[in-house]
Design an enzyme around this catalytic site. Sequence first.
Site, mmCIF file in Angstrom:
data_model
loop_
_atom_site.group_PDB
_atom_site.id
_atom_site.type_symbol
_atom_site.label_atom_id
_atom_site.label_comp_id
_atom_site.label_asym_id
_atom_site.label_seq_id
_atom_site.Cartn_x
_atom_site.Cartn_y
_atom_site.Cartn_z
ATOM 1 N N TYR A 153 0.873 -1.145 0.163
ATOM 2 C CA TYR A 153 0.099 0.261 0.090
ATOM 3 C C TYR A 153 0.851 1.219 0.007
ATOM 4 O O TYR A 153 0.515 2.248 0.522
ATOM 5 C CB TYR A 153 -0.830 0.138 1.325
ATOM 6 N N TYR A 210 -14.365 -4.484 2.570
ATOM 7 C CA TYR A 210 -12.843 -4.890 2.329
ATOM 8 C C TYR A 210 -12.636 -6.215 3.021
ATOM 9 O O TYR A 210 -12.986 -6.543 4.207
ATOM 10 C CB TYR A 210 -11.888 -4.034 2.847
ATOM 11 N N ASP A 241 -16.929 -12.208 8.356
ATOM 12 C CA ASP A 241 -15.532 -11.851 8.424
ATOM 13 C C ASP A 241 -15.207 -11.286 9.554
ATOM 14 O O ASP A 241 -15.391 -9.861 9.864
ATOM 15 C CB ASP A 241 -15.233 -11.189 7.283
ATOM 16 N N LYS A 261 -5.455 -11.995 11.931
ATOM 17 C CA LYS A 261 -4.933 -10.807 12.482
ATOM 18 C C LYS A 261 -4.756 -11.033 14.030
ATOM 19 O O LYS A 261 -3.719 -11.594 14.530
ATOM 20 C CB LYS A 261 -5.797 -9.693 12.470
#
Length: 429
Positions: free
Chosen positions: A22, A149, A241, A270
């Site tokens: 990114y 996302y 999610d 994560k």
Amino acid sequence: MTTIINKISLQKRDKAVNWHPYTQMKTANNTIPIVKGKGIYLYDEEGNKYMDVVSSWWVTLHGHAHPYIAQRVFEQLNTLEQVIFAGFTHEPAVELSERLLKLLPSDQEKVFYSDNGSTAVEVALKMCIQYAHNQGKKKTKILAFKNAYHGDTFGAMSVSGKSYWTQPFESMLFEVIFIDTPNPENLKQLQAQITALADEVACFIYEPLVQGAAGMLMYRAEDLNSLMKICREQGILMIQDEVFTGFGRTGKFFAANHLTEQPDIMCFSKGLTGGTMPMGITTCSNGIYSAFLSDDHHKTLFHGHSFTANPLACAAALASMELLLQKDTQMNINRITQQNSVFVKTLSGHPQVENARHIGTILAFDFKTVQGTSYFNEIGKKLYNEFLQRGIIMRPLGNVLYLVPPYCISAEELDFVYQNIIEVLDQFK
């Protein structure tokens, strides 16, 4: 030769060989060489320390270099570091699955391992599409939220909101029906839309309560419950999610704990290992799993990764889970939630702030600018640099500033961050 390399700064060596995520490498700031982490702090090679209040991309739950997680990984490293998970198993994977399923909604009964959030989502999508296929049904359309996302692999990009990120690949992404996030005003219209599409839709994938990368957009649990209920009635599978929202971020163990309706499939990554090692998990109901049980080998879920259920990552996840369940950690999560609740009221009264919001340990607000709210708002880079100068790592999503701190942050440290936010807001009036 080693001595010569060591004399060259890590920053210069990095620039010569690495391409960062990114990041527009031509215009980016120089990278900051981090040499050590401890608790909420990261230390660079010049001895400067930074408060990591974004948990290094939302992964670090208990602080950096946590000694208990490190010890558990070390012990596992000296026992079994890796074994193929096709045809074999091991204690850390079995124990992690057992312990995780006990914390999840009761209909989550099977665990499929992968290695990051995007692949956890890919697995979930393939489960849903093949679930219909294995029963002789053709249901290939996916329902997802606008601004979603879910990751950067092709399946995950397909179910993510259309943006500059996905534009070069538009012709290669599969068909997805995007709907607005629910609210009391649009709920009936969304329910009618879902009902009309039910025969074609394989699944509905969503980030529960918080759309993280979209700018920490938040919506109500009761409205999501209403959408989930209509999906259940219409036979549409649901993928929740929880890659970001899992493991305490919303103030509860999982966003699922805020809901009365429950999904068919859940995705995790994560914070799963406390930020220590990469790992992804997709859980599902026995109903999903049973659709793949057959004498016909073609009904197998043909998906796997070299490091599926890696023992080291499983050991880290088990250690992180033990820390998460400790009374002190739960008290810290509750304290951070309460501090955020108070500070949001302060932020809401500031003339430079719009839409101050929080849920659990997540706090966000929009910095008011003439450009409006956008990931590409130029103020983001200025704010990022200003906070770095103050020893605070905040990575604004354009003009959206947010906090997702490790749970070990003290009340005083969090108040220090709040104080600096107000000072920066006043400075940039």
